[in-house]
Design a protein around this motif. Structure first.
Motif, PDB file in Angstrom:
ATOM      1  N   MET A   1       0.668  -1.198   0.165  1.00  0.00           N
ATOM      2  CA  MET A   1       0.023   0.046  -0.059  1.00  0.00           C
ATOM      3  C   MET A   1       1.066   1.231   0.095  1.00  0.00           C
ATOM      4  SD  MET A   1      -3.481   0.368   0.238  1.00  0.00           S
ATOM      5  CE  MET A   1      -4.102   2.086  -0.046  1.00  0.00           C
ATOM      6  N   ALA A   2       0.667   1.891  -0.871  1.00  0.00           N
ATOM      7  CA  ALA A   2       1.446   3.377  -0.919  1.00  0.00           C
ATOM      8  C   ALA A   2       1.446   4.061   0.293  1.00  0.00           C
ATOM      9  CB  ALA A   2       0.764   4.238  -2.032  1.00  0.00           C
ATOM     10  N   ASN A   3       2.077   5.209   0.602  1.00  0.00           N
ATOM     11  CA  ASN A   3       2.120   5.901   1.738  1.00  0.00           C
ATOM     12  C   ASN A   3       0.851   6.566   2.138  1.00  0.00           C
ATOM     13  OD1 ASN A   3       4.675   5.262   2.448  1.00  0.00           O
ATOM     14  ND2 ASN A   3       5.589   7.008   1.834  1.00  0.00           N
ATOM     15  N   ILE A   4       0.224   6.163   3.371  1.00  0.00           N
ATOM     16  CA  ILE A   4      -0.963   6.736   3.714  1.00  0.00           C
ATOM     17  C   ILE A   4      -0.493   7.532   5.026  1.00  0.00           C
ATOM     18  CG2 ILE A   4      -3.045   6.327   5.037  1.00  0.00           C
ATOM     19  CD1 ILE A   4      -3.131   3.542   3.690  1.00  0.00           C
ATOM     20  N   GLU A   5      -0.863   8.830   5.066  1.00  0.00           N
ATOM     21  CA  GLU A   5      -0.434   9.793   5.972  1.00  0.00           C
ATOM     22  C   GLU A   5      -1.466  10.082   6.830  1.00  0.00           C
ATOM     23  OE1 GLU A   5       1.268  13.174   4.091  1.00  0.00           O
ATOM     24  OE2 GLU A   5       2.858  11.991   2.645  1.00  0.00           O
ATOM     25  N   VAL A   6      -1.116  10.474   8.046  1.00  0.00           N
ATOM     26  CA  VAL A   6      -2.099  10.894   9.247  1.00  0.00           C
ATOM     27  C   VAL A   6      -1.717  12.171   9.641  1.00  0.00           C
ATOM     28  CG1 VAL A   6      -3.023  10.521  11.506  1.00  0.00           C
ATOM     29  CG2 VAL A   6      -2.448   8.511   9.964  1.00  0.00           C
ATOM     30  N   ARG A   7      -2.690  13.165   9.333  1.00  0.00           N
ATOM     31  CA  ARG A   7      -2.440  14.432   9.807  1.00  0.00           C
ATOM     32  C   ARG A   7      -3.553  15.214  10.710  1.00  0.00           C
ATOM     33  NH1 ARG A   7      -4.956  18.430   6.737  1.00  0.00           N
ATOM     34  NH2 ARG A   7      -5.805  17.962   4.794  1.00  0.00           N
ATOM     35  N   LYS A   8      -3.217  15.962  11.515  1.00  0.00           N
ATOM     36  CA  LYS A   8      -4.123  16.814  12.249  1.00  0.00           C
ATOM     37  C   LYS A   8      -4.797  17.603  11.464  1.00  0.00           C
ATOM     38  CE  LYS A   8      -4.824  18.855  16.737  1.00  0.00           C
ATOM     39  NZ  LYS A   8      -4.287  19.693  17.798  1.00  0.00           N
ATOM     40  N   ILE A   9      -6.130  17.918  11.756  1.00  0.00           N
ATOM     41  CA  ILE A   9      -6.840  19.011  11.021  1.00  0.00           C
ATOM     42  C   ILE A   9      -7.343  20.082  11.647  1.00  0.00           C
ATOM     43  CG2 ILE A   9      -7.210  17.039   9.153  1.00  0.00           C
ATOM     44  CD1 ILE A   9     -10.153  17.028  10.175  1.00  0.00           C
ATOM     45  N   THR A  10      -7.511  21.087  10.900  1.00  0.00           N
ATOM     46  CA  THR A  10      -8.250  22.352  11.677  1.00  0.00           C
ATOM     47  C   THR A  10      -9.280  23.004  10.682  1.00  0.00           C
ATOM     48  OG1 THR A  10      -6.586  23.683  10.001  1.00  0.00           O
ATOM     49  CG2 THR A  10      -5.906  23.038  12.239  1.00  0.00           C
ATOM     50  N   LEU A  11      -9.847  24.024  11.179  1.00  0.00           N
ATOM     51  CA  LEU A  11     -10.915  24.626  10.432  1.00  0.00           C
ATOM     52  C   LEU A  11     -11.061  24.842   9.098  1.00  0.00           C
ATOM     53  CD1 LEU A  11     -13.288  25.311  11.976  1.00  0.00           C
ATOM     54  CD2 LEU A  11     -12.591  27.574  12.258  1.00  0.00           C
ATOM     55  N   ILE A  12      -9.802  24.949   8.590  1.00  0.00           N
ATOM     56  CA  ILE A  12      -9.602  25.160   7.004  1.00  0.00           C
ATOM     57  C   ILE A  12     -10.029  23.780   6.545  1.00  0.00           C
ATOM     58  CG2 ILE A  12      -8.029  27.107   6.769  1.00  0.00           C
ATOM     59  CD1 ILE A  12      -6.010  24.983   6.416  1.00  0.00           C
ATOM     60  N   ASP A  13      -9.985  22.446   6.819  1.00  0.00           N
ATOM     61  CA  ASP A  13     -10.408  21.247   6.401  1.00  0.00           C
ATOM     62  C   ASP A  13     -11.767  20.907   6.588  1.00  0.00           C
ATOM     63  OD1 ASP A  13      -7.640  20.384   5.982  1.00  0.00           O
ATOM     64  OD2 ASP A  13      -7.554  20.651   7.977  1.00  0.00           O
ATOM     65  N   ILE A  14     -12.533  21.955   7.067  1.00  0.00           N
ATOM     66  CA  ILE A  14     -13.971  21.652   7.488  1.00  0.00           C
ATOM     67  C   ILE A  14     -14.697  20.950   6.512  1.00  0.00           C
ATOM     68  CG2 ILE A  14     -14.940  23.858   7.110  1.00  0.00           C
ATOM     69  CD1 ILE A  14     -16.539  23.448   9.483  1.00  0.00           C
ATOM     70  N   ASN A  15     -14.699  21.520   5.173  1.00  0.00           N
ATOM     71  CA  ASN A  15     -15.441  20.969   3.919  1.00  0.00           C
ATOM     72  C   ASN A  15     -15.184  19.710   3.853  1.00  0.00           C
ATOM     73  OD1 ASN A  15     -16.770  23.386   3.773  1.00  0.00           O
ATOM     74  ND2 ASN A  15     -15.806  24.240   2.014  1.00  0.00           N
ATOM     75  N   GLN A  16     -13.772  18.970   3.767  1.00  0.00           N
ATOM     76  CA  GLN A  16     -13.308  17.856   3.571  1.00  0.00           C
ATOM     77  C   GLN A  16     -13.879  16.927   4.781  1.00  0.00           C
ATOM     78  OE1 GLN A  16      -9.267  18.604   2.990  1.00  0.00           O
ATOM     79  NE2 GLN A  16      -9.251  17.165   1.259  1.00  0.00           N
ATOM     80  N   LEU A  17     -13.866  17.486   5.846  1.00  0.00           N
ATOM     81  CA  LEU A  17     -14.333  16.837   6.911  1.00  0.00           C
ATOM     82  C   LEU A  17     -15.647  16.458   6.803  1.00  0.00           C
ATOM     83  CD1 LEU A  17     -13.719  15.379   9.617  1.00  0.00           C
ATOM     84  CD2 LEU A  17     -14.077  17.501  10.751  1.00  0.00           C
ATOM     85  N   GLN A  18     -16.588  17.371   6.590  1.00  0.00           N
ATOM     86  CA  GLN A  18     -18.035  17.128   6.391  1.00  0.00           C
ATOM     87  C   GLN A  18     -18.413  16.062   5.315  1.00  0.00           C
ATOM     88  OE1 GLN A  18     -19.154  21.211   5.658  1.00  0.00           O
ATOM     89  NE2 GLN A  18     -20.776  20.903   6.834  1.00  0.00           N
ATOM     90  N   LYS A  19     -17.403  16.190   4.117  1.00  0.00           N
ATOM     91  CA  LYS A  19     -17.732  15.148   3.178  1.00  0.00           C
ATOM     92  C   LYS A  19     -17.379  13.535   3.551  1.00  0.00           C
ATOM     93  CE  LYS A  19     -16.002  14.749  -1.597  1.00  0.00           C
ATOM     94  NZ  LYS A  19     -14.789  13.909  -1.655  1.00  0.00           N
ATOM     95  N   ILE A  20     -16.282  13.518   4.200  1.00  0.00           N
ATOM     96  CA  ILE A  20     -15.827  12.219   4.683  1.00  0.00           C
ATOM     97  C   ILE A  20     -16.551  11.769   5.841  1.00  0.00           C
ATOM     98  CG2 ILE A  20     -13.666  12.961   6.172  1.00  0.00           C
ATOM     99  CD1 ILE A  20     -13.473   9.847   3.953  1.00  0.00           C
ATOM    100  N   GLY A  21     -17.033  12.501   6.598  1.00  0.00           N
ATOM    101  CA  GLY A  21     -17.872  12.344   7.641  1.00  0.00           C
ATOM    102  C   GLY A  21     -19.291  11.636   7.240  1.00  0.00           C
ATOM    103  N   ARG A  22     -19.932  12.595   6.312  1.00  0.00           N
ATOM    104  CA  ARG A  22     -21.161  11.889   5.874  1.00  0.00           C
ATOM    105  C   ARG A  22     -21.170  10.668   4.974  1.00  0.00           C
ATOM    106  NH1 ARG A  22     -22.664  17.998   4.339  1.00  0.00           N
ATOM    107  NH2 ARG A  22     -23.993  18.507   6.244  1.00  0.00           N
TER     108      ARG A  22
END
Length: 174
Positions: A1-22
Protein backbone atom coordinates in the motif's frame (compact mmCIF):
# COMPACT_ATOMS: atom_id res chain seq x y z
CA UNK A 1 0.00 0.00 0.00
CA UNK A 2 1.37 3.41 -0.92
CA UNK A 3 2.13 5.88 1.83
CA UNK A 4 -0.90 6.72 3.88
CA UNK A 5 -0.39 9.84 5.93
CA UNK A 6 -2.14 10.78 9.14
CA UNK A 7 -2.38 14.47 9.87
CA UNK A 8 -4.15 16.68 12.36
CA UNK A 9 -6.85 18.85 10.85
CA UNK A 10 -8.09 22.35 11.54
CA UNK A 11 -10.96 24.60 10.58
CA UNK A 12 -9.70 25.05 7.02
CA UNK A 13 -10.37 21.33 6.47
CA UNK A 14 -14.03 21.58 7.48
CA UNK A 15 -15.48 20.90 4.02
CA UNK A 16 -13.40 17.77 3.56
CA UNK A 17 -14.31 16.66 7.07
CA UNK A 18 -18.03 17.10 6.38
CA UNK A 19 -17.65 15.15 3.17
CA UNK A 20 -15.73 12.16 4.57
CA UNK A 21 -17.88 12.22 7.71
CA UNK A 22 -21.15 12.00 5.82
CA UNK A 23 -19.83 9.53 3.26
CA UNK A 24 -18.41 7.03 5.74
CA UNK A 25 -21.37 7.23 8.11
CA UNK A 26 -23.71 6.58 5.21
CA UNK A 27 -21.61 3.66 3.94
CA UNK A 28 -21.51 2.12 7.39
CA UNK A 29 -25.09 2.55 8.56
CA UNK A 30 -27.51 3.38 5.73
CA UNK A 31 -28.59 -0.23 5.19
CA UNK A 32 -29.65 -0.57 8.81
CA UNK A 33 -31.50 2.73 9.24
CA UNK A 34 -34.42 4.58 7.73
CA UNK A 35 -33.60 7.19 5.13
CA UNK A 36 -35.25 9.94 7.19
CA UNK A 37 -33.34 9.10 10.37
CA UNK A 38 -30.08 9.02 8.41
CA UNK A 39 -30.79 12.32 6.68
CA UNK A 40 -31.64 14.10 9.94
CA UNK A 41 -28.65 12.66 11.74
CA UNK A 42 -26.20 13.61 8.98
CA UNK A 43 -27.58 17.13 8.74
CA UNK A 44 -27.32 17.65 12.47
CA UNK A 45 -23.99 15.98 13.24
CA UNK A 46 -22.15 17.26 10.18
CA UNK A 47 -23.61 20.75 10.08
CA UNK A 48 -21.17 23.65 9.64
CA UNK A 49 -22.04 24.98 13.11
CA UNK A 50 -21.51 21.72 14.95
CA UNK A 51 -18.32 20.86 13.05
CA UNK A 52 -16.91 24.35 13.65
CA UNK A 53 -17.57 24.06 17.37
CA UNK A 54 -15.95 20.62 17.49
CA UNK A 55 -12.90 21.73 15.51
CA UNK A 56 -12.50 24.73 17.82
CA UNK A 57 -12.80 22.61 20.97
CA UNK A 58 -9.39 22.29 22.59
CA UNK A 59 -10.40 18.97 24.16
CA UNK A 60 -11.17 17.33 20.83
CA UNK A 61 -8.86 16.53 17.94
CA UNK A 62 -9.53 15.31 14.42
CA UNK A 63 -7.07 13.54 12.14
CA UNK A 64 -7.33 12.64 8.47
CA UNK A 65 -5.83 9.59 6.84
CA UNK A 66 -4.82 10.65 3.34
CA UNK A 67 -3.48 8.82 0.34
CA UNK A 68 -1.94 11.05 -2.33
CA UNK A 69 -3.86 14.00 -0.84
CA UNK A 70 -7.20 12.18 -1.01
CA UNK A 71 -8.93 11.89 2.36
CA UNK A 72 -9.74 8.21 2.92
CA UNK A 73 -10.59 8.13 6.61
CA UNK A 74 -10.67 10.12 9.81
CA UNK A 75 -10.34 9.90 13.56
CA UNK A 76 -11.96 11.95 16.30
CA UNK A 77 -10.71 11.80 19.87
CA UNK A 78 -11.89 13.60 23.00
CA UNK A 79 -10.42 14.24 26.41
CA UNK A 80 -11.62 15.78 29.66
CA UNK A 81 -15.01 17.45 29.54
CA UNK A 82 -15.43 16.87 25.81
CA UNK A 83 -15.77 13.12 26.22
CA UNK A 84 -19.30 12.01 25.42
CA UNK A 85 -19.54 10.11 28.72
CA UNK A 86 -17.21 9.13 31.57
CA UNK A 87 -15.44 12.54 31.37
CA UNK A 88 -12.55 11.11 33.36
CA UNK A 89 -9.40 13.24 33.24
CA UNK A 90 -7.37 10.03 33.11
CA UNK A 91 -9.03 8.72 29.98
CA UNK A 92 -9.18 9.41 26.27
CA UNK A 93 -12.23 8.64 24.16
CA UNK A 94 -12.03 7.45 20.58
CA UNK A 95 -15.32 8.87 19.35
CA UNK A 96 -14.93 8.00 15.70
CA UNK A 97 -12.71 6.02 13.38
CA UNK A 98 -14.18 5.83 9.91
CA UNK A 99 -12.58 4.67 6.69
CA UNK A 100 -13.97 4.88 3.14
CA UNK A 101 -15.43 1.55 2.10
CA UNK A 102 -12.97 1.04 -0.76
CA UNK A 103 -10.11 1.19 1.74
CA UNK A 104 -11.54 -1.28 4.26
CA UNK A 105 -9.09 -4.04 5.11
CA UNK A 106 -6.05 -1.96 4.13
CA UNK A 107 -4.93 -1.07 7.67
CA UNK A 108 -6.14 2.53 7.46
CA UNK A 109 -8.27 2.10 10.57
CA UNK A 110 -5.29 0.57 12.35
CA UNK A 111 -3.11 3.59 11.49
CA UNK A 112 -5.74 5.99 12.84
CA UNK A 113 -6.19 3.80 15.90
CA UNK A 114 -2.41 3.71 16.53
CA UNK A 115 -2.38 7.52 16.33
CA UNK A 116 -5.10 7.71 19.01
CA UNK A 117 -3.12 5.37 21.29
CA UNK A 118 0.08 7.40 20.79
CA UNK A 119 -1.76 10.57 21.80
CA UNK A 120 -3.33 8.86 24.81
CA UNK A 121 0.14 7.83 25.98
CA UNK A 122 1.53 11.34 25.41
CA UNK A 123 -1.29 12.67 27.56
CA UNK A 124 -0.60 10.07 30.27
CA UNK A 125 -4.09 8.63 29.94
CA UNK A 126 -4.61 5.51 32.01
CA UNK A 127 -7.13 4.06 29.60
CA UNK A 128 -8.85 4.57 26.27
CA UNK A 129 -12.55 3.92 25.83
CA UNK A 130 -15.20 4.01 23.11
CA UNK A 131 -18.74 3.04 22.24
CA UNK A 132 -19.46 0.75 19.30
CA UNK A 133 -22.84 -0.27 17.90
CA UNK A 134 -23.70 -3.83 18.98
CA UNK A 135 -24.61 -4.69 15.38
CA UNK A 136 -21.25 -3.65 13.96
CA UNK A 137 -19.23 -6.87 14.32
CA UNK A 138 -16.36 -5.60 12.16
CA UNK A 139 -15.69 -2.77 14.57
CA UNK A 140 -16.19 -4.88 17.68
CA UNK A 141 -13.72 -7.49 16.41
CA UNK A 142 -11.23 -4.78 15.46
CA UNK A 143 -11.22 -3.38 19.00
CA UNK A 144 -11.16 -6.81 20.64
CA UNK A 145 -8.17 -7.69 18.50
CA UNK A 146 -6.50 -4.55 19.84
CA UNK A 147 -7.11 -5.63 23.43
CA UNK A 148 -10.32 -3.77 24.31
CA UNK A 149 -12.79 -5.34 26.73
CA UNK A 150 -16.48 -4.62 27.14
CA UNK A 151 -17.48 -2.87 30.35
CA UNK A 152 -20.93 -1.37 29.82
CA UNK A 153 -23.68 -0.52 27.35
CA UNK A 154 -25.49 2.66 26.52
CA UNK A 155 -28.30 3.80 24.27
CA UNK A 156 -27.50 5.78 21.15
CA UNK A 157 -30.42 7.49 19.46
CA UNK A 158 -30.44 7.73 15.69
CA UNK A 159 -33.55 9.75 14.97
CA UNK A 160 -36.44 7.89 16.59
CA UNK A 161 -34.51 4.63 16.72
CA UNK A 162 -32.84 3.59 19.96
CA UNK A 163 -29.73 1.50 19.42
CA UNK A 164 -27.41 -0.14 21.89
CA UNK A 165 -23.74 0.73 21.91
CA UNK A 166 -21.29 -1.56 23.63
CA UNK A 167 -18.78 0.41 25.64
CA UNK A 168 -15.25 -0.96 25.54
CA UNK A 169 -12.01 0.07 27.15
CA UNK A 170 -8.32 -0.60 27.01
CA UNK A 171 -6.03 -0.08 29.97
CA UNK A 172 -2.72 1.47 28.97
CA UNK A 173 0.51 0.46 30.60
CA UNK A 174 2.65 3.57 30.32
Amino acid sequence: MANIEVRKITLIDINQLQKIGRQTFQETFSESNSEQNMKNYLEEVFSKEKMTAELNDENSEFYFATLENEVIGYLKINFGESQTELKDSKSLEIERIYVSKEFHGKSVGQLLYDKAIDIAKQKDAEYVWLGVWEENPRAINFYRKNGFVEFDKHIFKLGDDEQTDIMMKLKLSN
